[in-house]
Enzyme design. Structure first.
Site, PDB file in Angstrom:
ATOM      1  CD  GLU A 123      -2.930  -1.137   2.285  1.00  0.00           C
ATOM      2  OE1 GLU A 123      -4.117  -1.391   2.023  1.00  0.00           O
ATOM      3  OE2 GLU A 123      -2.538  -0.905   3.428  1.00  0.00           O
ATOM      4  CB  CYS A 136       2.968   7.594   3.177  1.00  0.00           C
ATOM      5  SG  CYS A 136       3.512   6.501   4.471  1.00  0.00           S
ATOM      6  CB  CYS A 143       7.748  -5.026   9.247  1.00  0.00           C
ATOM      7  SG  CYS A 143       9.096  -4.084  10.003  1.00  0.00           S
ATOM      8  CB  CYS A 147       6.689  -1.746  16.579  1.00  0.00           C
ATOM      9  SG  CYS A 147       8.378  -1.469  15.993  1.00  0.00           S
ATOM     10  CB  CYS A 150       3.318  -1.189  14.160  1.00  0.00           C
ATOM     11  SG  CYS A 150       3.423  -1.102  12.357  1.00  0.00           S
ATOM     12  CB  CYS A 381       0.911   6.315  11.155  1.00  0.00           C
ATOM     13  SG  CYS A 381       1.727   7.713  10.603  1.00  0.00           S
TER      14      CYS A 381
END
Ligand code: SAH
Ligand code: SF4
Length: 410
Positions: A123, A136, A143, A147, A150, A381
């Site tokens: 995305e 962005c 990933c 975290c 997230c 975010c």
């Protein structure tokens, strides 16, 4: 104000007229000039012509934004055919384009398989603001880091994106926003920098850019090349969770602005929120920041700080934050936590965020509170997650309920 949840109807692939990129061909996009010259050799271009041809191609690709060799009017038909036989310059497939009721856009792009792999989807988000527009960009599919607040962190790493895939996010977004000249005429006017909708880029999409250093570097050097896409390095920000060994290189070899996902000012808490802290604790991280090449009061590091209710949002935390950053030219960006289904965190109350911001402001730091954008299309975010684990309808409804219950207000 209650945020209205009005999911825009995604445009279909057919409506977007996407021309999927052929998986078997190498792309010229993302190659350095030297690599492109070698590639032209493969297509039969004699050595003495290669530099001139590279210059021509560079202009067509990055100034004119063409996505088909047939649009390169000043390149001979034979050479166009030879290039087409060996290479591609096509964009990724646009699987979905969503437009939020605040103007934010989110694209789901599909890239063809690499080697024995499968196609991947990522995305990219465009955020229009007064006087500027920020894209962005994602650097990885998923990933490796986890975290705890997230959404991307709940998805395993599928693979790194290539320089081509990082750049074509920017180029396809420019296509869709009309930032490239009219390609159907040889003399279509070039859109001047001040008229473009994408003025800034941030490596803040999916993934940890410094775990994909070489490809990110190649892509950002091309994005900032003055004879091509021409984005100023001061308008490119790379955000890292704190991969300390690559921080110096980022300034030295790429020269873009740096953002650090700080989120906590004590090692015990940061170990939980941003687990890479166990490997590179706060002291090492802040030392690396102090040594960031080009750092000055005019070129500050942005420290991102997600506001998590009763976790990191007390005035004692604000005091420690100011103490920790003493002497580092810094901006502090407070990010209201964006919820996602399954998370145990909540966003701090608005009053708490304002008190925290006031304390930091009084200590002399600019500390803007980032307004959440595009929440209705899950574009804020930390909400990005690729199609390989697309959100189920029940999860979307759960999210909608959470936002109506208060978290969506800001
Ligand atoms: N991996 C890089 C860049 C991508 S994340 C990094 O961690 O810096 C971009 C920013 O969004 C980071 O500061 C990240 O910590 C923050 N973020 C992640 N999840 C979030 C959430 N749910 N709400 C608000 N911010 C979040
Ligand atoms: Fe990865 Fe950044 Fe999310 Fe952490 S915040 S899991 S590093 S994308």
């Amino acid at each position: 104000m209650t945020l209205s949840i009005d999911f825009s109807i995604p445009e279909t692939r057919a409506a977007l007229g996407a021309r999927a990129r052929a998986p078997e061909k190498l792309s010229l996009i993302g190659m350095s000039r030297d690599e492109m010259a070698d590639a032209l050799g493969v297509a039969g271009v004699p050595e003495r012509q290669r530099r001139m041809r590279v210059q021509q191609l560079w202009h067509w690709l990055y100034v004119r934004g063409v996505s088909d060799f047939s649009q390169m009017f000043n390149v001979s038909k034979d050479l166009r055919a030879a290039l087409d036989q060996h290479f591609t310059i096509a964009r990724p497939e646009i699987v979905e384009e969503q437009i939020s009721n605040d103007g934010t856009r989110k694209w789901l792009f599909r890239f063809p398989p690499r080697g024995a792999g499968r196609p991947v989807e990522i995305e990219t988000v465009y955020i229009p603001e007064e006087g500027r527009g920020t894209l962005c960009i994602s650097s990885q599919v998923g990933c490796t880091l986890t975290c705890s607040f997230c959404h991307t962190g709940t998805q395993k790493l599928v693979r790194n994106l290539t320089a081509e895939e990082i750049l074509t996010q920017l180029m396809t977004a420019r296509d869709r926003l009309g930032d490239f000249p009219d390609r159907d005429t040889p003399d279509g006017a070039i859109v001047p920098a001040e008229g473009r909708r994408i003025t800034n880029i941030v490596m803040m999409g999916m993934g940890e850019p410094l775990y994909n250093f070489e490809e990110v570097k190649k892509a950002l050097l091309i994005a900032s090349d003055g004879d091509g896409l021409s984005l100023s390095k001061r308008r490119i920000t790379l955000s890292t969770s704190g991969v300390v060994p690559e921080i110096f290189r980022t300034g030295d070899e790429i020269g873009v602005m740096l953002a650090i996902s700080l989120h906590a000012v004590r090692d015990d808490l940061r170990d939980m929120l941003v687990p890479i802290n166990k490997k590179y604790p706060l002291k090492e991280l802040i030392d690396a920041c102090r040594n960031y090449p080009g750092l000055s009061n005019a070129r500050r590091i942005t420290f991102e700080y997600v506001m998590l209710k009763d976790v990191n949002d007390s005035i004692a935390d604000a005091k420690d934050l100011v103490r920790l950053l003493k002497g580092v030219p810094a901006k502090i960006n407070l990010i209201p936590f964006n919820p996602w289904p399954g998370t145990n965190y909540q966003c701090s109350d608005w009053e708490t965020i304002e008190k925290f911001a006031d304390y930091i402001n009084q200590a002399g730091y600019a500390s803007p509170i980032r307004t959440p954008r595009g929440r209705d299309i899950l574009a804020a975010c930390g909400q990005l997650k690729s199609d390989s684990e697309r959100m189920r309808k029940t999860d979307r409804l759960a999210l909608e309920a959470m936002m109506i219950a208060g978290h969506g207000e800001a």
